[in-house]
Motif scaffolding. Structure first.
Motif, mmCIF file in Angstrom:
data_model
loop_
_atom_site.group_PDB
_atom_site.id
_atom_site.type_symbol
_atom_site.label_atom_id
_atom_site.label_comp_id
_atom_site.label_asym_id
_atom_site.label_seq_id
_atom_site.Cartn_x
_atom_site.Cartn_y
_atom_site.Cartn_z
ATOM 1 N N ALA A 1 2.736 10.375 12.575
ATOM 2 C CA ALA A 1 3.781 11.292 13.040
ATOM 3 C C ALA A 1 5.080 10.549 13.342
ATOM 4 O O ALA A 1 6.168 11.045 13.051
ATOM 5 N N CYS A 2 4.973 9.351 13.899
ATOM 6 C CA CYS A 2 6.168 8.566 14.219
ATOM 7 C C CYS A 2 6.857 8.023 12.977
ATOM 8 O O CYS A 2 8.075 7.868 12.961
ATOM 9 N N LEU A 3 6.096 7.733 11.940
ATOM 10 C CA LEU A 3 6.645 7.083 10.752
ATOM 11 C C LEU A 3 6.934 8.035 9.592
ATOM 12 O O LEU A 3 7.394 7.602 8.549
ATOM 13 N N LYS A 4 6.674 9.343 9.782
ATOM 14 C CA LYS A 4 6.818 10.269 8.664
ATOM 15 C C LYS A 4 8.259 10.393 8.172
ATOM 16 O O LYS A 4 8.485 10.659 7.002
ATOM 17 N N ASP A 5 9.252 10.191 9.017
ATOM 18 C CA ASP A 5 10.652 10.290 8.614
ATOM 19 C C ASP A 5 11.284 8.926 8.334
ATOM 20 O O ASP A 5 12.496 8.820 8.222
ATOM 21 N N SER A 6 10.462 7.898 8.191
ATOM 22 C CA SER A 6 10.986 6.546 7.984
ATOM 23 C C SER A 6 11.371 6.277 6.534
ATOM 24 O O SER A 6 12.005 5.275 6.245
ATOM 25 N N GLY A 7 10.950 7.146 5.630
ATOM 26 C CA GLY A 7 11.219 6.929 4.216
ATOM 27 C C GLY A 7 10.098 6.201 3.510
ATOM 28 O O GLY A 7 10.135 6.011 2.306
ATOM 29 N N ALA A 8 9.072 5.785 4.269
ATOM 30 C CA ALA A 8 7.929 5.084 3.688
ATOM 31 C C ALA A 8 6.875 6.095 3.238
ATOM 32 O O ALA A 8 6.797 7.205 3.752
ATOM 33 N N GLU A 9 6.063 5.672 2.279
ATOM 34 C CA GLU A 9 4.950 6.506 1.818
ATOM 35 C C GLU A 9 3.692 6.069 2.556
ATOM 36 O O GLU A 9 3.303 4.894 2.488
ATOM 37 N N ILE A 10 3.061 6.992 3.272
ATOM 38 C CA ILE A 10 1.830 6.674 3.999
ATOM 39 C C ILE A 10 0.661 6.901 3.043
ATOM 40 O O ILE A 10 0.329 8.029 2.703
ATOM 41 N N VAL A 11 0.065 5.815 2.603
ATOM 42 C CA VAL A 11 -0.995 5.850 1.607
ATOM 43 C C VAL A 11 -2.346 6.139 2.262
ATOM 44 O O VAL A 11 -3.163 6.871 1.718
ATOM 45 N N PHE A 12 -2.569 5.568 3.452
ATOM 46 C CA PHE A 12 -3.855 5.704 4.139
ATOM 47 C C PHE A 12 -3.617 5.678 5.633
ATOM 48 O O PHE A 12 -2.838 4.880 6.134
ATOM 49 N N SER A 13 -4.296 6.565 6.345
ATOM 50 C CA SER A 13 -4.212 6.604 7.802
ATOM 51 C C SER A 13 -5.583 6.930 8.361
ATOM 52 O O SER A 13 -6.220 7.898 7.929
ATOM 53 N N ALA A 14 -6.055 6.118 9.291
ATOM 54 C CA ALA A 14 -7.383 6.322 9.869
ATOM 55 C C ALA A 14 -7.397 5.846 11.321
ATOM 56 O O ALA A 14 -6.561 5.033 11.725
ATOM 57 N N THR A 15 -8.349 6.374 12.073
ATOM 58 C CA THR A 15 -8.579 5.944 13.444
ATOM 59 C C THR A 15 -9.990 5.410 13.509
ATOM 60 O O THR A 15 -10.940 6.091 13.133
ATOM 61 N N GLU A 16 -10.159 4.193 13.959
ATOM 62 C CA GLU A 16 -11.457 3.537 14.034
ATOM 63 C C GLU A 16 -11.764 3.143 15.475
ATOM 64 O O GLU A 16 -10.889 3.109 16.323
ATOM 65 N N CYS A 17 -13.030 2.838 15.731
ATOM 66 C CA CYS A 17 -13.464 2.365 17.044
ATOM 67 C C CYS A 17 -13.896 0.912 16.904
ATOM 68 O O CYS A 17 -14.841 0.599 16.186
#
Length: 43
Positions: free
Chosen positions: A25-41
């Motif tokens: 959410a913070c980086l969505k307007d940065s101009g970068a392409e988010i290829v993968f996003s995950a939350t791990e423990c």
């Protein structure tokens, strides 16, 4: 244009820290392409 414009990002969040969707959410307007996003423990 920022420093991340045109870059591809892999976001790896932590359950007890900053989760992946929050970083996304913070980086969505940065101009970068988010290829993968995950939350791990990490225990």
């Amino acid at each position: 244009m920022g420093k991340l414009s045109g870059k591809k990002l892999l976001l790896l969040g932590e359950r007890d820290g900053v989760p992946g969707p929050a970083m996304e959410a913070c980086l969505k307007d940065s101009g970068a392409e988010i290829v993968f996003s995950a939350t791990e423990c990490f225990v």
